[in-house]
Design an enzyme around this catalytic site. Sequence first.
Site, PDB file in Angstrom:
ATOM      1  N   ASP A 180      -7.452  -8.958   5.196  1.00  0.00           N
ATOM      2  CA  ASP A 180      -8.514  -9.173   6.150  1.00  0.00           C
ATOM      3  C   ASP A 180      -9.026  -7.628   6.426  1.00  0.00           C
ATOM      4  O   ASP A 180      -8.397  -6.736   6.230  1.00  0.00           O
ATOM      5  CB  ASP A 180      -8.302 -10.021   7.470  1.00  0.00           C
ATOM      6  CG  ASP A 180      -6.953  -8.998   8.399  1.00  0.00           C
ATOM      7  OD1 ASP A 180      -6.021  -8.632   7.737  1.00  0.00           O
ATOM      8  OD2 ASP A 180      -7.320  -8.487   9.405  1.00  0.00           O
TER       9      ASP A 180
ATOM     10  N   ASP B  84       0.955  -1.067  -0.112  1.00  0.00           N
ATOM     11  CA  ASP B  84       0.068  -0.042   0.143  1.00  0.00           C
ATOM     12  C   ASP B  84       0.966   1.237   0.009  1.00  0.00           C
ATOM     13  O   ASP B  84       1.641   1.581  -0.821  1.00  0.00           O
ATOM     14  CB  ASP B  84      -0.937  -0.003   1.245  1.00  0.00           C
ATOM     15  CG  ASP B  84      -1.956   0.888   1.375  1.00  0.00           C
ATOM     16  OD1 ASP B  84      -2.236   1.510   0.302  1.00  0.00           O
ATOM     17  OD2 ASP B  84      -2.535   1.157   2.775  1.00  0.00           O
TER      18      ASP B  84
HETATM   19  P1  IMP Z   1       1.834  -0.374   3.919  1.00  0.00           P
HETATM   20  O1  IMP Z   1       3.010  -0.185   5.131  1.00  0.00           O
HETATM   21  O2  IMP Z   1       1.024   0.869   3.892  1.00  0.00           O
HETATM   22  O3  IMP Z   1       2.358  -0.722   2.638  1.00  0.00           O
HETATM   23  O4  IMP Z   1       0.984  -1.484   4.694  1.00  0.00           O
HETATM   24  C1  IMP Z   1       0.658  -2.406   3.959  1.00  0.00           C
HETATM   25  C2  IMP Z   1      -0.015  -3.486   4.870  1.00  0.00           C
HETATM   26  O5  IMP Z   1      -1.512  -2.876   5.270  1.00  0.00           O
HETATM   27  C3  IMP Z   1      -0.285  -4.811   4.116  1.00  0.00           C
HETATM   28  O6  IMP Z   1       0.460  -5.698   4.464  1.00  0.00           O
HETATM   29  C4  IMP Z   1      -1.853  -5.251   4.513  1.00  0.00           C
HETATM   30  O7  IMP Z   1      -1.504  -5.624   5.894  1.00  0.00           O
HETATM   31  C5  IMP Z   1      -2.564  -3.733   4.968  1.00  0.00           C
HETATM   32  N1  IMP Z   1      -3.339  -3.470   3.887  1.00  0.00           N
HETATM   33  C6  IMP Z   1      -3.096  -2.340   3.053  1.00  0.00           C
HETATM   34  N2  IMP Z   1      -4.195  -2.218   2.048  1.00  0.00           N
HETATM   35  C7  IMP Z   1      -5.059  -3.231   2.468  1.00  0.00           C
HETATM   36  C8  IMP Z   1      -6.154  -3.686   1.791  1.00  0.00           C
HETATM   37  O8  IMP Z   1      -6.789  -3.179   1.018  1.00  0.00           O
HETATM   38  N3  IMP Z   1      -6.673  -4.675   2.724  1.00  0.00           N
HETATM   39  C9  IMP Z   1      -6.416  -5.468   3.846  1.00  0.00           C
HETATM   40  N4  IMP Z   1      -5.369  -4.747   4.365  1.00  0.00           N
HETATM   41  C10 IMP Z   1      -4.602  -3.956   3.675  1.00  0.00           C
END
Ligand code: IMP
Length: 183
Positions: A161, A105
């Site tokens: 989830d 994300d």
């Molecule tokens: P980042 O540090 O923002 O890249 O966070 C990534 C983490 O956020 C992923 O490993 C997921 O656990 C969670 N995440 C991000 N987007 C989603 C989504 O659309 N659904 C569920 N979990 C998400």
Amino acid sequence: MSVTHPDPRIDRVLHTSEDIQAAVRRIGSEITRDYEGRDLALITVLKGGTMFLADLCRAIELPLTVDFMAISSYGPGAEGSVRITKDLDDSIEGRDVLVVEDIIDTGLTLSYLLRVLRQRKPASVSVCTLLDKDARRLADLPIEYRGFSVPDRFLVGYGLDLDGLWRTLPYVATLHDEIWDRP
Ligand code: IMP
Ligand code: MG
């Protein structure tokens, strides 16, 4: 044909189980080609990545090991700063590490994780993600293998989830917006 989903909170199926399995086979053969003769260590972050890892490791026709980490974020105001709550069982020194993610994300969590892994002197570190929410990316990450680019919606299924639910769906789906309040 419009089909009503049995769970009214689910909006629509974005990637079917068949789409996902085709992506797994494609990425599995790319990895098989690229890592021939190397010492491959697949690493996944619990719990979201486990479904993808389980399918992907069986689509790679090479000797390899799998290992798991768990992390928790420190919360708002400390973005990108995470704590390891379960470390790898084995050393990665000198090995070719491939981090297998369900979704990237903002990329802040993974960027922290990559810094930690690189300090352990692996021969190489690369990234493989099933889903790439690239519109939200804040950290610059090298992503070598990617299943699908996905829109900025909250997704569930195939490891993803909401409060622990919906991980076990064999497909990836969007939720209706009112179910999900962005933090
Ligand atoms: P980042 O540090 O923002 O890249 O966070 C990534 C983490 O956020 C992923 O490993 C997921 O656990 C969670 N995440 C991000 N987007 C989603 C989504 O659309 N659904 C569920 N979990 C998400
Ligand atoms: Mg995750």
